[in-house]
Design an enzyme around this catalytic site. Structure first.
Site: not given
Ligand code: 8YV
Length: 328
Positions: A156-158, A235, A264, A282
């Protein structure tokens, strides 16, 4: 004449402190986590809120949504929306704004920071120097990152931003998504297993949620192999963390760099004892510049929804359902 400001239920303190003050200036804010008895507060006052502000980390549970019968809009700080309860939100007809686009660069930078650290043993070498071991011997030699094969799970974008960074390191890039991206210059591999087998470095930039839960399992890690490295900036839920600990302990993969964890802020205790994994709390989007841009989008989404009924950036629930493995 005093005009009444819209009431906003803020789930907790925001990940950029000035945003708390900015919200409180523009709206009549009630912070749920600061109420003496949040359940009682919701039961008594939940009916008065049309707007909620939360973050990807704090999320929004069905229990809270169900206590807000007049809820119309949620403005969430973050690009991930796996912690927002889709079913109850859609049942209510509530719209949801989020913050895509503005964090791609910093998350991709972090993917590379973890990748380079895992390959070259940077954090471990820092511990080596501080312990005074340098005067007693040499630090071991490590793995080259530049020129190697970089597999991206979730283009995707990342993921695409990570691929652009990879060009500067002369890396060959391949990716896996549910579907190939039209016009992508990179090789598409039809399964995660094949991508892992092909990769020297496997970077996870896929969205979290039920569609990707524990897809990176023992079999995928074995396919990555004893020379391979895993990097996760997406994630924790995408990786079977217990299987990862076993693979790292038994050197069935060479190492890992992790910014995200299944539970987390409690990384699997097995990870804490290992030197071949770099752990970050994170922080991929945690720069002044990016968190400011995210905060601006949280404010803008809310203000524009209140003014026009349309947010600037709305969570694409159905697209997410169709392409569960595409990065957000
Ligand atoms: C943030 C994130 O740290 O955007 C996301 O989905 O996980 C991170 O950028 C998080 O949103 C802060 O709550």
């Amino acid at each position: 004449m005093a005009t009444s400001r819209p009431r906003v239920l803020q789930i907790g303190k925001m990940p950029l402190p000035p945003l708390d003050a900015e919200l409180a200036q523009a709206y009549e804010v009630h912070i749920l986590s600061e109420q003496a008895d949040p359940d009682r507060f919701l039961a008594e006052q939940g009916g008065q809120f049309e707007y909620v502000v939360t973050s990807a980390a704090m999320g929004l549970s069905a229990r809270v949504v169900d206590a807000l019968p007049r809820l119309r809009f949620v403005s969430s700080f973050g690009v991930g929306f796996d912690a927002l309860d889709r079913e109850s939100l859609q049942r209510q007809g509530a719209r949801v704004g989020y913050t895509p686009g503005v964090l791609d660069d910093c998350v991709a930078d972090m993917a590379f920071a973890l990748l380079l650290d895992a390959a070259r043993g940077l954090s471990e070498s820092d511990r080596f120097v501080r312990r005074g071991e340098w005067s007693r011997g040499r630090f071991g030699i490590r793995t080259r990152a530049s020129g190697q094969r970089l597999g991206i799970f979730g283009m995707g974008r990342i993921g695409s931003t990570v691929a652009r960074r990879a060009a500067g390191f002369d890396m060959e890039v391949a990716y896996h998504n549910r579907r190939p991206i039209e016009g992508s210059p990179h090789q598409y591999l039809p399964s995660l297993l094949e991508l892992a087998r092909w990769s020297d470095f496997l970077v996870i930039t896929a969205a979290g949620g039920d569609g990707t839960r524990h897809l990176v399992n023992a079999e995928v890690l074995d396919a990555l192999g004893p020379q391979g490295f895993l990097v996760n900036v997406a994630r924790g839920s995408v990786v079977d963390e217990a299987a990862l600990v076993t693979a790292l302990q038994n050197r069935r993969i060479a190492g890992a760099g992790l910014d995200v964890f299944d539970d987390e802020p409690h990384p699997h205790p097995g990870l804490l004892a290992l030197d071949n994994v770099v752990l970050a709390p994170h922080i991929a989007s945690g720069t002044h510049e990016t968190r400011r841009a995210m905060a601006d989008l949280v404010l803008h989404n809310l203000a524009q929804f209140i003014a026009t009924g349309e947010p600037v950036a709305e969570v694409p629930w159905s697209a997410a359902q169709q392409a569960a493995t595409a990065a957000a």
